[in-house]
Structures are given as structure tokens and as C-alpha cells.
Design a protein around this motif. Structure first.
Motif, PDB file in Angstrom:
ATOM      1  N   ASP A  39       2.207   5.112  -6.992  1.00 21.84           N
ATOM      2  CA  ASP A  39       1.563   5.107  -5.679  1.00 21.84           C
ATOM      3  C   ASP A  39       1.561   3.701  -5.085  1.00 21.84           C
ATOM      4  OD1 ASP A  39       0.995   7.827  -5.419  1.00 21.84           O
ATOM      5  OD2 ASP A  39      -1.031   7.642  -6.244  1.00 21.84           O
ATOM      6  N   ASP A  62       3.321   2.422  -1.712  1.00 27.22           N
ATOM      7  CA  ASP A  62       2.590   1.665  -0.685  1.00 27.22           C
ATOM      8  C   ASP A  62       3.371   0.413  -0.279  1.00 27.22           C
ATOM      9  OD1 ASP A  62       0.436   3.422  -0.663  1.00 27.22           O
ATOM     10  OD2 ASP A  62      -0.793   2.192  -2.006  1.00 27.22           O
ATOM     11  N   HIS A  75       3.091   7.437  -0.505  1.00 34.19           N
ATOM     12  CA  HIS A  75       2.346   6.729   0.535  1.00 34.19           C
ATOM     13  C   HIS A  75       2.375   7.604   1.774  1.00 34.19           C
ATOM     14  CE1 HIS A  75       0.878   3.536   3.170  1.00 34.19           C
ATOM     15  NE2 HIS A  75       1.690   4.081   4.053  1.00 34.19           N
ATOM     16  N   GLY A 133      -3.166   7.001   4.024  1.00 41.21           N
ATOM     17  CA  GLY A 133      -3.453   6.182   2.854  1.00 41.21           C
ATOM     18  C   GLY A 133      -4.112   6.915   1.706  1.00 41.21           C
ATOM     19  N   HIS A 189      -2.659   9.180  -0.353  1.00 44.35           N
ATOM     20  CA  HIS A 189      -1.724   9.578  -1.413  1.00 44.35           C
ATOM     21  C   HIS A 189      -1.792  11.075  -1.686  1.00 44.35           C
ATOM     22  CE1 HIS A 189      -1.051   5.379  -2.279  1.00 44.35           C
ATOM     23  NE2 HIS A 189      -2.332   5.200  -2.431  1.00 44.35           N
TER      24      HIS A 189
END
Length: 193
Positions: free
Chosen positions: A39, A43, A70, A74, A76
Motif C-alpha cells: 500500500d 501511495d 492507492h 486514501g 486503500h
């Protein structure tokens, strides 16, 4: 090109290595569980490319799994991918997508990066369900190649809902990201020499 019995063009390439890939992914302990390391990687990839969606995607015989994700909110969570994300019994969004959705299966089959600045410019890709159901218009992805087996285990990719001129810089970025992530995978692999 491959056609089905009715003469329709099949948009997803045949994957003869799916069972072998699934076995290798199990050996490496990759997928089908979300991973905070992946993750964070997604990002960072989204930040580098200024893309709203970024993924670390592993593909087995039947489906794709976003081990790293991503999303614009925000969180996930695959629910941001709309109707294509599977839903678990409790209603929480899972990180699975059908193998015939999206462009990562093409990257796996090609074993090289794929740059689609506007998917609608390519008849083969414009008809993919992610165009109408999610609104995906641009894709940039590279394969995660296993040095030991030669298999493409999955992809790193970014997508946008607007056409994007990824250019050579985007291609270099996504290839470098794939190589960097494979270093992380190598560090995890109990079967890696």
C-alpha cells in the motif's frame, strides 16, 4: 488475435502460465492479502506519477488481486474502483477484480510495459469493462518479473480517469518502480536463491 466461438474479439489474452504463477505466488507468500508495504509503495507511485489510482497487482488463474492499492480517498479500499471490485459477505470492498477487466493481464502476457495515454485510441483496449464501469481513460503498467522462474508474477500500474501523456518519463518511472518492487519481493522469498 484470438476470437471466441461467435467470432467476437477476445480482449483478454490467454494465460497459459496462470497455474504456475499462482503456485509461485503462494510459495512467496504474495496475495491474496492486502499488505501495508505494498500500500505504501502504491501511495508513493501515485505521488510520483500524479495519478489518482496506483496498484501492486498479482494475478492468478482467474482473477487479479491488489496487494497494494492507492485510491483518491486514501483509504486503500477497492470500493473506489466501483462496480468491478468484488464485495465480501459483510459488504466491505475486497481488492479483487476479474481477470478480463483492466489492462494488467495484457502486461503479464506481453512481459513488458504497456503505455495507454488514451485507451479510447486503441479499439482492442477501448472496449474493456473498466472504461465504461469505472471511467478509466489512461493506463501505465509494468510487469513484476521473477528472475528465478521467468514468470511475470503481477504488475505495478497507475490509471487515470482522464487521458494522460505519460511519455518516456512515465515509461521510465513505471519500469523503475517494477524493478524496485521486485527487490522487495526478493527479500521476502523463502525460495529465492
Amino acid at each position: 488475435m484470438t476470437y471466441d466461438a461467435t467470432g467476437r474479439l477476445l480482449l483478454t489474452p490467454v494465460d497459459r502460465e496462470g497455474p504456475e504463477r499462482a503456485s509461485r505466488l503462494r510459495d512467496l507468500g504474495l496475495g491474496p492479502t492486502a499488505d501495508p508495504v505494498f500500500d505504501l509503495f502504491a501511495d508513493r507511485l501515485a505521488e510520483l506519477t500524479c495519478a489518482p489510482f496506483a496498484m501492486v497487482n498479482f494475478i492468478d488463474e482467474n482473477r487479479q488481486f491488489f496487494a497494494g492499492l492507492h485510491t483518491p480517498d486514501g483509504r486503500h479500499r477497492g470500493g473506489a474502483l466501483g462496480a468491478l471490485a468484488a464485495r465480501s459477505a459483510d459488504g466491505a470492498a475486497d481488492r479483487y477484480m476479474a481477470r478480463d477487466h483492466g489492462y494488467c493481464p495484457h502486461v503479464i502476457a506481453r512481459r513488458k510495459a504497456l503505455v495507454l495515454e488514451d485507451v479510447c485510441d486503441y479499439p482492442r483496449f477501448a472496449g474493456n469493462p473498466v472504461v465504461d464501469e469505472i471511467g478509466i481513460r489512461s493506463y501505465l503498467g509494468a510487469p513484476l518479473l521473477d528472475d528465478l522462474t521467468g514468470l511475470a508474477l503481477g504488475t505495478v500500474c497507475v490509471v487515470d480517469i482522464a487521458p494522460r501523456p505519460w511519455g518516456r518519463a512515465g515509461l521510465a518511472t513505471i519500469k523503475a518502480a517494477a524493478a524496485e518492487l521486485m527487490e522487495v519481493v526478493r527479500g521476502r522469498g523463502s525460495l529465492w536463491p
